[in-house]
Design an enzyme around this catalytic site. Structure first.
Site, PDB file in Angstrom:
ATOM      1  N   ASP A 122       1.101  -1.090   0.128  1.00 60.09           N
ATOM      2  CA  ASP A 122       0.126   0.013   0.145  1.00 60.09           C
ATOM      3  C   ASP A 122       1.086   1.248  -0.077  1.00 60.09           C
ATOM      4  OD1 ASP A 122      -3.164   0.256   0.842  1.00 60.09           O
ATOM      5  OD2 ASP A 122      -2.000   2.268   0.842  1.00 60.09           O
TER       6      ASP A 122
ATOM      7  N   CYS B  97     -20.434   0.704  -2.549  1.00 56.34           N
ATOM      8  CA  CYS B  97     -20.420   0.104  -3.751  1.00 56.34           C
ATOM      9  C   CYS B  97     -21.886   0.267  -4.457  1.00 56.34           C
ATOM     10  CB  CYS B  97     -20.251  -1.408  -3.623  1.00 56.34           C
ATOM     11  SG  CYS B  97     -18.724  -1.743  -3.268  1.00 56.34           S
TER      12      CYS B  97
HETATM   13  N1  LIG Z   1     -15.447  -2.174  -0.158  1.00 55.18           N
HETATM   14  C1  LIG Z   1     -16.066  -3.439  -0.485  1.00 55.18           C
HETATM   15  O1  LIG Z   1     -16.844  -4.187   0.371  1.00 55.18           O
HETATM   16  C2  LIG Z   1     -15.888  -3.856  -2.050  1.00 55.18           C
HETATM   17  C3  LIG Z   1     -16.288  -4.989  -2.318  1.00 55.18           C
HETATM   18  C4  LIG Z   1     -16.155  -5.489  -3.357  1.00 55.18           C
HETATM   19  C5  LIG Z   1     -15.556  -4.662  -4.438  1.00 55.18           C
HETATM   20  N2  LIG Z   1     -15.137  -3.589  -4.086  1.00 55.18           N
HETATM   21  C6  LIG Z   1     -14.152  -2.681  -5.042  1.00 55.18           C
HETATM   22  O2  LIG Z   1     -12.845  -3.011  -4.587  1.00 55.18           O
HETATM   23  C7  LIG Z   1     -12.077  -1.796  -4.949  1.00 55.18           C
HETATM   24  C8  LIG Z   1     -11.526  -1.405  -3.590  1.00 55.18           C
HETATM   25  O3  LIG Z   1     -12.381  -0.761  -2.790  1.00 55.18           O
HETATM   26  P1  LIG Z   1     -11.944  -0.727  -1.254  1.00 55.18           P
HETATM   27  O4  LIG Z   1     -13.387  -0.547  -0.510  1.00 55.18           O
HETATM   28  O5  LIG Z   1     -11.236  -1.983  -0.796  1.00 55.18           O
HETATM   29  O6  LIG Z   1     -11.145   0.521  -1.341  1.00 55.18           O
HETATM   30  P2  LIG Z   1     -10.420   1.308   0.224  1.00 55.18           P
HETATM   31  O7  LIG Z   1     -10.412   2.841  -0.318  1.00 55.18           O
HETATM   32  O8  LIG Z   1     -10.730   0.843   1.232  1.00 55.18           O
HETATM   33  O9  LIG Z   1      -8.668   0.857  -0.306  1.00 55.18           O
HETATM   34  C9  LIG Z   1      -8.066   1.174  -1.548  1.00 55.18           C
HETATM   35  C10 LIG Z   1      -6.481   1.068  -0.998  1.00 55.18           C
HETATM   36  O10 LIG Z   1      -5.501   1.111  -1.992  1.00 55.18           O
HETATM   37  C11 LIG Z   1      -4.581   1.909  -1.578  1.00 55.18           C
HETATM   38  N3  LIG Z   1      -3.667   2.502  -2.645  1.00 55.18           N
HETATM   39  C12 LIG Z   1      -4.250   3.611  -3.752  1.00 55.18           C
HETATM   40  N4  LIG Z   1      -3.492   3.708  -4.689  1.00 55.18           N
HETATM   41  C13 LIG Z   1      -2.509   2.731  -4.317  1.00 55.18           C
HETATM   42  C14 LIG Z   1      -1.471   2.322  -5.045  1.00 55.18           C
HETATM   43  N5  LIG Z   1      -1.001   3.039  -6.359  1.00 55.18           N
HETATM   44  N6  LIG Z   1      -0.463   1.285  -4.717  1.00 55.18           N
HETATM   45  C15 LIG Z   1      -0.889   0.730  -3.519  1.00 55.18           C
HETATM   46  N7  LIG Z   1      -2.166   0.989  -2.749  1.00 55.18           N
HETATM   47  C16 LIG Z   1      -2.718   1.823  -3.306  1.00 55.18           C
HETATM   48  C17 LIG Z   1      -5.239   3.001  -0.653  1.00 55.18           C
HETATM   49  O11 LIG Z   1      -4.427   3.576   0.124  1.00 55.18           O
HETATM   50  C18 LIG Z   1      -6.187   2.005   0.104  1.00 55.18           C
HETATM   51  O12 LIG Z   1      -5.585   1.507   1.262  1.00 55.18           O
HETATM   52  C19 LIG Z   1     -13.152  -0.910  -5.458  1.00 55.18           C
HETATM   53  O13 LIG Z   1     -13.111  -0.895  -7.027  1.00 55.18           O
HETATM   54  C20 LIG Z   1     -14.587  -1.346  -4.991  1.00 55.18           C
HETATM   55  O14 LIG Z   1     -15.440  -0.883  -5.939  1.00 55.18           O
HETATM   56  C21 LIG Z   1     -15.090  -3.217  -3.106  1.00 55.18           C
HETATM   57  O1  LIG Z   2     -32.864  -6.246   2.114  1.00 58.58           O
HETATM   58  C1  LIG Z   2     -32.200  -5.128   2.092  1.00 58.58           C
HETATM   59  C2  LIG Z   2     -30.732  -5.454   2.212  1.00 58.58           C
HETATM   60  C3  LIG Z   2     -29.878  -4.443   2.021  1.00 58.58           C
HETATM   61  N1  LIG Z   2     -30.107  -3.106   2.241  1.00 58.58           N
HETATM   62  C4  LIG Z   2     -29.240  -1.861   2.225  1.00 58.58           C
HETATM   63  O2  LIG Z   2     -28.503  -2.119   0.945  1.00 58.58           O
HETATM   64  C5  LIG Z   2     -27.230  -1.532   1.295  1.00 58.58           C
HETATM   65  C6  LIG Z   2     -25.940  -2.468   0.879  1.00 58.58           C
HETATM   66  O3  LIG Z   2     -26.208  -3.475   1.820  1.00 58.58           O
HETATM   67  P1  LIG Z   2     -25.083  -4.786   1.709  1.00 58.58           P
HETATM   68  O4  LIG Z   2     -25.234  -5.199   0.181  1.00 58.58           O
HETATM   69  O5  LIG Z   2     -25.293  -5.721   2.857  1.00 58.58           O
HETATM   70  O6  LIG Z   2     -23.727  -4.134   1.894  1.00 58.58           O
HETATM   71  P2  LIG Z   2     -22.195  -3.728   1.118  1.00 58.58           P
HETATM   72  O7  LIG Z   2     -21.235  -4.336   2.085  1.00 58.58           O
HETATM   73  O8  LIG Z   2     -22.516  -2.683   0.338  1.00 58.58           O
HETATM   74  O9  LIG Z   2     -22.134  -5.055  -0.321  1.00 58.58           O
HETATM   75  C7  LIG Z   2     -22.581  -4.864  -1.542  1.00 58.58           C
HETATM   76  O10 LIG Z   2     -21.505  -4.091  -2.064  1.00 58.58           O
HETATM   77  C8  LIG Z   2     -20.498  -4.945  -2.259  1.00 58.58           C
HETATM   78  C9  LIG Z   2     -19.225  -4.078  -2.928  1.00 58.58           C
HETATM   79  O11 LIG Z   2     -19.420  -4.109  -4.409  1.00 58.58           O
HETATM   80  C10 LIG Z   2     -20.652  -6.339  -2.972  1.00 58.58           C
HETATM   81  O12 LIG Z   2     -19.294  -6.990  -3.102  1.00 58.58           O
HETATM   82  C11 LIG Z   2     -21.543  -7.074  -2.012  1.00 58.58           C
HETATM   83  O13 LIG Z   2     -21.967  -8.386  -2.943  1.00 58.58           O
HETATM   84  C12 LIG Z   2     -22.889  -6.310  -1.994  1.00 58.58           C
HETATM   85  O14 LIG Z   2     -23.767  -6.762  -1.195  1.00 58.58           O
HETATM   86  C13 LIG Z   2     -27.248  -1.226   2.678  1.00 58.58           C
HETATM   87  O15 LIG Z   2     -27.571   0.317   2.962  1.00 58.58           O
HETATM   88  C14 LIG Z   2     -28.403  -1.739   3.458  1.00 58.58           C
HETATM   89  O16 LIG Z   2     -29.014  -1.212   4.541  1.00 58.58           O
HETATM   90  C15 LIG Z   2     -31.601  -3.073   2.257  1.00 58.58           C
HETATM   91  O17 LIG Z   2     -32.052  -1.945   2.295  1.00 58.58           O
HETATM   92  N2  LIG Z   2     -32.569  -3.950   2.237  1.00 58.58           N
END
Ligand SMILES: NC(=O)c1ccc[n+]([C@@H]2O[C@H](COP(=O)([O-])OP(=O)(O)OC[C@H]3O[C@@H](n4cnc5c(N)ncnc54)[C@H](O)[C@@H]3O)[C@@H](O)[C@H]2O)c1
Ligand SMILES: O=c1ccn([C@@H]2O[C@H](COP(=O)(O)OP(=O)(O)O[C@H]3O[C@H](CO)[C@@H](O)[C@H](O)[C@H]3O)[C@@H](O)[C@H]2O)c(=O)[nH]1
Length: 432
Positions: free
Chosen positions: A30, A269
């Protein structure tokens, strides 16, 4: 295997810890020195159940962190998990992914063996081939498909259940366009998980893999907006939408999950990915009408809560308790939280929102506004309040009882069907 993970945010930290648990030697890279220091001290940089025990078990052995990309060529494959935030027009900014790919490319320039780069960040179909591959080629002097491979492997973990979602996924999506070396390396990396859990493995093209991620998220967001729309109509007819949803969910073609109507969807997301897909459609001159309405219904829900409140009390000059700041329970994340537009609506009406959340989310959200008070407990928020709106389904809210008696006016608008007490309250469910 030796694996590097670029980015140690929500996705990267969980991925790195889980891969170590699968038996791999993992290095997390990172650019944020503070995150790297904390990880090397075995401290989770994010709040995620189940993560700390994994860090306790593997930090200093199978898991280490660094700011130095020199660690990359010593590994067999590299996952890129850096952020892809929204631009003003909703399209995604992939500059961080591009910069990470460039740095990975530079680091493998002298490497003799094939190296696989795996895009885990959520990116629009085509960006991997058209932007990221050329960036790695230019920085490494290598040709894609020869010196290095580039795959798309989206992540479906949800916040609050990320470790379990990773270890017990509904599916693995491996987008390689049939590149055998890429597929073999990815399959080897996931093999311990496949042996343990046996999820369906979707081997597909890179564009399809990227689209599957967006399709998944916008489908779920749409499902919630549809049940919210139905719930709003149910409310007008005095119908209990939760009974309706429970019965609908018994139909296998509909499914019971994501049918909880209420204040709407937030998070890092759903809002970002819905906006990104809409912007991508418009980029190709296709107007995504339905998605526009999915967003419009979601935007309307918090405001409907305030309208319901106004049926019983004029919020102007009054203290109004706002219960919940995080976008969902189990996290302190306020990205896309429905509490934000609700607070804006209250402030516009001259009310003083008194915000409570069991996490730091309350202080963090309140700091975005002038005139929002932060309470130390739900009971403190309710004391002398002329109304309350319930924005997040934190389990502790279901136990609130005597605290309501201290309200100046016991008007409660519940956006999550979480309040158990009804007696003695002017209780309004948002969609029931
Ligand atoms: N948050 C989720 O639950 C979730 C779930 C599925 C997919 N995603 C996707 O995954 C991706 C990351 O999401 P996140 O929530 O983990 O992001 P985040 O902002 O929490 O983390 C990103 C990290 O990358 C680091 N970073 C930035 N530029 C960098 C570089 N050049 N080299 C090394 N490190 C670097 C940052 O310092 C930070 O710690 C996004 O595209 C998001 O849409 C997120
Ligand atoms: O029946 C439901 C279920 C969820 N929510 C709302 O929907 C939002 C998202 O909830 P959830 O999907 O549980 O959380 P995330 O962590 O945002 O996860 C979503 O977004 C991620 C990032 O892309 C994906 O990887 C996951 O599969 C996807 O569920 C929240 O505000 C919840 O309160 C509702 O209002 N009603």
């Amino acid at each position: 295997m030796d694996v590097s993970v670029i980015g140690s945010g929500y996705v990267g930290t969980t991925l790195a810890a889980c891969l170590a648990d699968l038996g791999h030697d993992v290095v997390a890279v990172d650019i944020d020195e503070d995150i790297v220091t904390r990880l090397n001290e075995g401290e989770a940089p994010i709040h995620e159940p189940g993560l700390q025990p994994l860090l306790d078990a593997y930090t200093g052995s199978r898991l280490r962190a660094t700011t130095d990309y020199d660690a990359v060529p010593e590994t067999d494959l590299t996952f890129v998990t850096v952020q892809t935030p929204s631009r003003e027009d909703g399209s995604i900014d992939i500059s961080a992914v591009e910069a990470a790919c460039r740095d990975v490319g530079e680091s493998i320039a002298e490497k003799d063996e094939y190296h696989l780069v795996v895009v885990k960040s959520t990116v629009i179909p085509g960006m991997t081939e058209e932007v990221l591959a050329p960036a790695i080629e230019a920085a490494s002097g290598k040709t894609e498909g020869e010196g290095f491979g580039l795959a798309v492997n989206p992540e479906f973990q949800a916040q609050g259940s990320a470790v379990q979602d990773f270890m017990e996924p509904d599916k693995l999506v491996l987008g390689t366009d049939g590149d055998d070396r890429a597929l073999d390396l990815l399959a080897n990396c996931y093999e311990p998980l496949v042996v343990d859990w046996d999820p369906p493995v979707v081997e597909t093209g890179r564009r399809e893999a990227a689209m599957i991620k967006y399709a998944n998220n916008v489908f779920l967001a749409s499902k919630i907006s549809l049940i919210n729309e139905l719930g709003n109509v149910c409310k007008e007819y005095g119908v209990d939408s939760y009974e309706v949803a429970d019965a609908m969910g018994l139909d296998d073609r509909i499914g019971a999950a994501f049918l909880r109507s209420g204040a709407g969807w937030g998070g890092s997301c759903f809002p970002k990915d819905t906006a990104a897909l809409m912007a991508a459609a418009r980029e190709r001159d296709y107007e995504p009408e339905l998605l526009g309405q999915v967003v419009a219904v979601n935007d309307r829900q918090p405001l409907r809560m305030i309208e319901l409140l106004e049926r019983h009390v004029d919020p102007s000059g009054e203290r109004i308790a706002v219960l919940g700041a995080a976008f969902k329970p189990g996290t302190d994340d306020t990205r896309g939280t429905r509490s934000r537009p609700a607070i804006e609506g209250l402030l516009e009406r001259g009310a003083t929102p008194v915000l409570y959340d069991p996490t730091e989310a309350a202080a963090s959200l309140a700091s975005e506004f002038d005139g929002v008070e932060v309470a130390d407990s739900a009971a403190d928020a309710l004391e002398d309040a002329s109304g309350a709106i319930v924005m997040t389904d934190w389990p502790e809210f279901s136990e609130l009882d005597a605290a309501f008696d201290a309200m100046a006016d016991p008007v409660v608008v519940d956006g999550r069907r979480i309040i158990a007490r009804r007696e003695g309250l002017m209780y309004e469910g948002l969609t029931w």
